[in-house]
Every structure is written in C-alpha cells, then in structure tokens.
Write an enzyme that holds these catalytic residues in place. Structure first.
Site, PDB file in Angstrom:
ATOM      1  N   TYR A   1      -4.500   2.842   4.924  1.00 36.57           N
ATOM      2  CA  TYR A   1      -3.369   2.315   4.169  1.00 36.57           C
ATOM      3  C   TYR A   1      -3.837   1.100   3.386  1.00 36.57           C
ATOM      4  O   TYR A   1      -4.482   0.216   3.937  1.00 36.57           O
ATOM      5  CB  TYR A   1      -2.244   1.914   5.124  1.00 36.57           C
ATOM      6  CG  TYR A   1      -1.038   1.318   4.437  1.00 36.57           C
ATOM      7  CD1 TYR A   1      -0.247   2.088   3.596  1.00 36.57           C
ATOM      8  CD2 TYR A   1      -0.688  -0.016   4.640  1.00 36.57           C
ATOM      9  CE1 TYR A   1       0.869   1.530   2.969  1.00 36.57           C
ATOM     10  CE2 TYR A   1       0.433  -0.578   4.022  1.00 36.57           C
ATOM     11  CZ  TYR A   1       1.203   0.211   3.186  1.00 36.57           C
ATOM     12  OH  TYR A   1       2.308  -0.335   2.574  1.00 36.57           O
TER      13      TYR A   1
ATOM     14  N   ASP B   1     -11.141  -2.961   2.550  1.00 32.87           N
ATOM     15  CA  ASP B   1      -9.795  -3.511   2.696  1.00 32.87           C
ATOM     16  C   ASP B   1      -9.728  -4.171   4.071  1.00 32.87           C
ATOM     17  O   ASP B   1      -9.574  -3.488   5.086  1.00 32.87           O
ATOM     18  CB  ASP B   1      -8.760  -2.390   2.556  1.00 32.87           C
ATOM     19  CG  ASP B   1      -7.336  -2.907   2.732  1.00 32.87           C
ATOM     20  OD1 ASP B   1      -7.174  -4.080   3.131  1.00 32.87           O
ATOM     21  OD2 ASP B   1      -6.396  -2.131   2.470  1.00 32.87           O
TER      22      ASP B   1
ATOM     23  N   LYS C   1      -2.542 -10.995   5.150  1.00 35.81           N
ATOM     24  CA  LYS C   1      -2.039 -11.258   6.505  1.00 35.81           C
ATOM     25  C   LYS C   1      -2.493 -12.603   7.079  1.00 35.81           C
ATOM     26  O   LYS C   1      -1.902 -13.615   6.748  1.00 35.81           O
ATOM     27  CB  LYS C   1      -2.364 -10.049   7.396  1.00 35.81           C
ATOM     28  CG  LYS C   1      -1.617  -8.807   6.858  1.00 35.81           C
ATOM     29  CD  LYS C   1      -1.591  -7.596   7.733  1.00 35.81           C
ATOM     30  CE  LYS C   1      -0.592  -6.591   7.164  1.00 35.81           C
ATOM     31  NZ  LYS C   1      -1.113  -5.274   6.903  1.00 35.81           N
TER      32      LYS C   1
HETATM   33  C1  LIG Z   1      -0.801  -4.570   5.512  1.00 37.05           C
HETATM   34  C2  LIG Z   1      -1.912  -3.942   4.793  1.00 37.05           C
HETATM   35  C3  LIG Z   1      -1.934  -3.864   3.387  1.00 37.05           C
HETATM   36  C4  LIG Z   1      -0.764  -4.267   2.541  1.00 37.05           C
HETATM   37  O1  LIG Z   1      -0.499  -5.616   2.625  1.00 37.05           O
HETATM   38  P1  LIG Z   1       0.987  -6.123   2.178  1.00 37.05           P
HETATM   39  O2  LIG Z   1       0.880  -7.612   2.323  1.00 37.05           O
HETATM   40  O3  LIG Z   1       1.928  -5.472   3.152  1.00 37.05           O
HETATM   41  O4  LIG Z   1       1.206  -5.690   0.794  1.00 37.05           O
HETATM   42  C5  LIG Z   1      -3.051  -3.357   2.777  1.00 37.05           C
HETATM   43  N1  LIG Z   1      -4.107  -2.940   3.506  1.00 37.05           N
HETATM   44  C6  LIG Z   1      -4.129  -3.001   4.844  1.00 37.05           C
HETATM   45  C7  LIG Z   1      -5.335  -2.544   5.592  1.00 37.05           C
HETATM   46  C8  LIG Z   1      -3.022  -3.482   5.536  1.00 37.05           C
HETATM   47  O5  LIG Z   1      -3.028  -3.478   6.871  1.00 37.05           O
END
Ligand SMILES: *Cc1c(COP(=O)(O)O)cnc(C)c1O
Length: 427
Positions: free
Chosen positions: A145, A240, A268
């Site tokens: 994701y 990511d 995060k």
């Molecule tokens: C949470 C998450 C996102 C998206 O971040 P948002 O701040 O919710 O837009 C993208 N990549 C990973 C791996 C995530 O866990």
C-alpha cells in the site's frame, strides 16, 4: 462492561454528514463488524472512548505514536512553536533542522523535501522517478500500500484491500496501465518484466517489509535482486518507508537490510502525530525538483512549523531514549506471550514481528506474499478474536490485514494484561 451508547449516537450523526461516518475507511470497522468508537482522549499506551471505556491501544494512530499518545516533549514543542505563529508559507529554521536529522539518519537520503502525508510522499516520489528517467511505467507489488495515489491503487493493501472492489473506481484505465503489479518475493516475474520492457520502467516501488496486508518479509536476496536489476536497466528503486521509517530502526528497513534505494518515501513517525510526509534520496535525483529542476511539486502547508516542531521533538526523544532497543525488548515480550498462548490453545498460527510491529495470522503459513496473507485472513477467525479483545480493553487494528504497533509507553503490565486477554480469546 464496554457500553457504547454515546459512540453509537455519534456514529449515527457522523453518517449523516461524512461518507460512511469516517474520514478514512478502515476506521469504519467493516472488516470486523460492529461500529467504531469515538475517542475522548489518549495518553501513553491507553485510549479512552466517549463512553469511558479504557483500552490498551496497539494502533498508535496507525504508527505515528511511537512514544505513546500525547508525549510531553511533542506537546510542549507544538505549544511553544504555536505561540510564534502556526503557518508562514515562507522558509522557517525548523525545516532545516528536520531535514538535517533525516539526512543524518536515513542512509540513502542526501536531500529531502517535506510534504503533508505519506500519500503525497509516494505520489511525488513516483513523479520524480518519471521525470528523472523520462520513462512512464512503474512496477509495484500485490498487497503493498502506498497511499491513495491514482496509479498506485492497483492491488493495494490496507483499506484498499478490503473495501469490496478489486481496485478503486475513479482511476483512469490509462493510469492503471502504466502500473505493472507483480507478486512480492517473486524474482522470476520481475526479471521477465524487465527483459520485456526494462527500458520503459521508471521505477520499482515497494514497502521493503510489507505491512499493509498483514506483515511479511522479503525472502533472502529479494531486496538485493531489486537493487541490482533496477540499476542494470537504469530504473529507480523507491522504498516506501512511510510505516517502517524511524520505527523499525533509526534508519528504517534500509539500515537493517543494508540496501540503498534511490528514493525513500517517509511519513507517520516523522510527524509526531501531525500531518507530515517526506521524500528524499540521491542529490542528483532530488535536484530535478522545482525550483531547481523540471519536476513540479509544491505545498501550501509543507514544512509547517507545528508539524516540523512535533517531528523534531519526537525524533530527538527517540534518540535520547535509545528507543529501538527498548521497543525490541517489549516487542519480544509480547511475542513470547502470544506464542505461548496460541500454542497452549493448540491453534495453527504464524506470528511475524519486526521490532515494535507485529501481526498474528490464524494460519500455519508460510506467509510471504498477498496470496498467502489473504488465505490467512480468510479463515474467518479474526472478527470474533478482535471483538473479544476489544470488550476486554485491548484495542487491536480492526482488520486482519493491519499490523499492530507497540510504543515506548507500553509497560510490562500492559503486555501481561494483553496476553491474558488473548489467552481468554483463544480459549
Ligand atoms: C500509511 C501508509 C501510506 C500512506 O500514508 P498517508 O499519510 O496515510 O497518506 C503510504 N505507504 C505506506 C507504506 C503506509 O503505511
């Protein structure tokens, strides 16, 4: 025990005004049934709902709350900074301070740009990879994701995995065609793809440790292989690390596995609970961003002083407390307790953990891609387990596809209580 009258009333009100009553789909509890609770306050490892139920929280606002909820250093930093103004739209010194920390800590990052969410970070990283290489296609992996970016919402994990449609409506077919989705941990499929259209591939993007379809790990050599093949074909490797960055180690997964991606997306933990994301990487790549280069990227609130102050305070506190050793310790304690409980109950299971991130599957595994994670999620055991735990004051993520998070505020008492409840749930 566990009344939810007021939450239920609020949820009904919310549904009149907000689609589904929530501002992000997983919060609606659709994967476990029932209704979400509304939060009154949170402090340390605990969260209290508006009906005054107390819960030990293993979501930590989906990752950011690594110090626990409402940590004093972060609150004080935000408070002090706010007195001098809450947004300027012109450079402020805190932007340099957080950039310096990120560049010092994250091995692959030489320059970094701040944004407002993880989604913005991955979206911008992908655009930059296309601008830099002059190519259009992206390889992503099933179950990874990367936020709700149009071209990355194909076979995506997290809420996108369970919202009832294979992929999101509203993403133009033309965008989706530029995204090639392959099974995680499958070198052969990646190699075949590069052999066929390697000179059209701008980047390979992945969660180096996927944590949005449960939690599973790269097989030995998989990350090294991706590093080599992208280099060979002149494509970029994008990690990511929005979830893993600053959480699994000071320098994220790339530090643990010793792999240097070209671009890293972050989020995060770096925001200390405020809306922050960032993307950074090799200087010659980052210099392609406006105003130096042709790749446009901007943000009215990017580098916002409150968000920078919160992030800086959180990161400094993590370093001061040698947080990663303690998180490993408390994570190991939870792991051994859960393993013992589920083995005593004689149930098939797989337990995955990386430091303070964990996931329990009711399936013997092995789980190393979306297909096996889905098989484990579909055993149907999770909703009952979730609701039992919640009713006893243990708040786990309301979906079998989410990772659990431990914070520095989780005490041995919290862990012992959690294990006791889990024993009860499995009995
Ligand atoms: C949470 C998450 C996102 C998206 O971040 P948002 O701040 O919710 O837009 C993208 N990549 C990973 C791996 C995530 O866990």
């Amino acid at each position: 025990m566990h009344e939810n009258n007021l939450s239920s009333k609020l949820f009904n009100n919310a549904k009149q005004l907000i689609p589904g009553g929530v501002n992000s789909p997983v919060r609606a509890f659709r994967n476990v049934g029932g209704e979400p609770f509304f939060v009154r306050a949170a402090k340390g490892s605990k969260i209290w709902d508006v009906d005054n139920n107390e819960m030990i929280d293993y979501i930590g606002t989906w990752g950011p709350a690594i110090l626990g909820h409402a940590p004093l250093p972060v609150i004080e930093a935000v408070h002090e900074t706010a007195k001098r103004g809450v947004s300027f739209g012109i450079p402020n010194p805190l932007e340099i301070e957080i950039a310096k920390i990120i560049v010092d800590w994250v091995p692959s990052v030489e320059k970094v740009r701040m944004v407002n969410s993880g989604t913005e970070a991955t979206m911008s990283a992908v655009r930059l990879s296309r601008g830099y290489t002059g190519r259009e296609k992206i390889i992503k992996f099933e179950g990874c994701y990367h936020g709700h970016v149009d071209s990355l919402l194909v076979s995506a994990g997290s809420g996108a995995l369970t919202h009832g449609e294979p992929d999101s409506a509203g993403v133009p077919k033309g965008f989706a065609r530029e995204t090639i989705t392959l099974p995680f941990n499958n070198q052969e499929k990646v190699r075949q793809c590069f052999e066929k259209i390697g000179d059209e591939i701008a980047a390979v993007i992945l969660e180096p440790v996927p944590a949005n379809a449960g939690l599973f790990f790269p097989k030995d050599g998989f990350l090294e292989f991706l590093r080599e093949i992208t280099k060979e074909y002149g494509s970029l490797l994008i990690f990511d690390e929005v979830m893993t960055g600053f959480r699994v180690a000071k320098g994220g997964v790339q530090e643990i596995y010793g792999i240097t991606p070209d671009i890293t997306a972050m989020g995060k933990v770096i925001g200390g609970g405020l809306p922050v994301g960032a993307f950074g990487g090799r200087e010659d790549i980052m210099n392609n961003l406006a105003p130096d280069g042709p790749v446009y990227q901007a943000g009215t609130l990017s580098g916002n002083p409150l968000a920078m102050a919160a992030g800086i305070a959180q990161l400094k506190e993590l370093e001061k407390l040698s947080a990663w050793d303690r998180l490993e310790e408390i994570g190991a304690l939870l792991e051994s307790g859960i393993r013992e409980a589920i083995e005593d109950a004689g149930r098939p299971y797989t337990f995955h953990r990386l430091g303070s991130m964990f996931c329990l599957f009711f399936h013997e595994g092995p789980i190393n891609n979306l297909e096996s994670a889905t098989a484990a999620a579909n055993t149907g055991e999770f909703p009952k387990f979730f609701h039992h735990c919640l009713s006893k004051g243990i708040y786990l993520a309301p979906s079998p596809y989410e990772t659990g998070f431990i914070s520095l505020a989780h005490s041995e008492d919290d862990i012992n209580k959690t294990v006791e409840v889990i024993q009860g749930a499995l009995a």
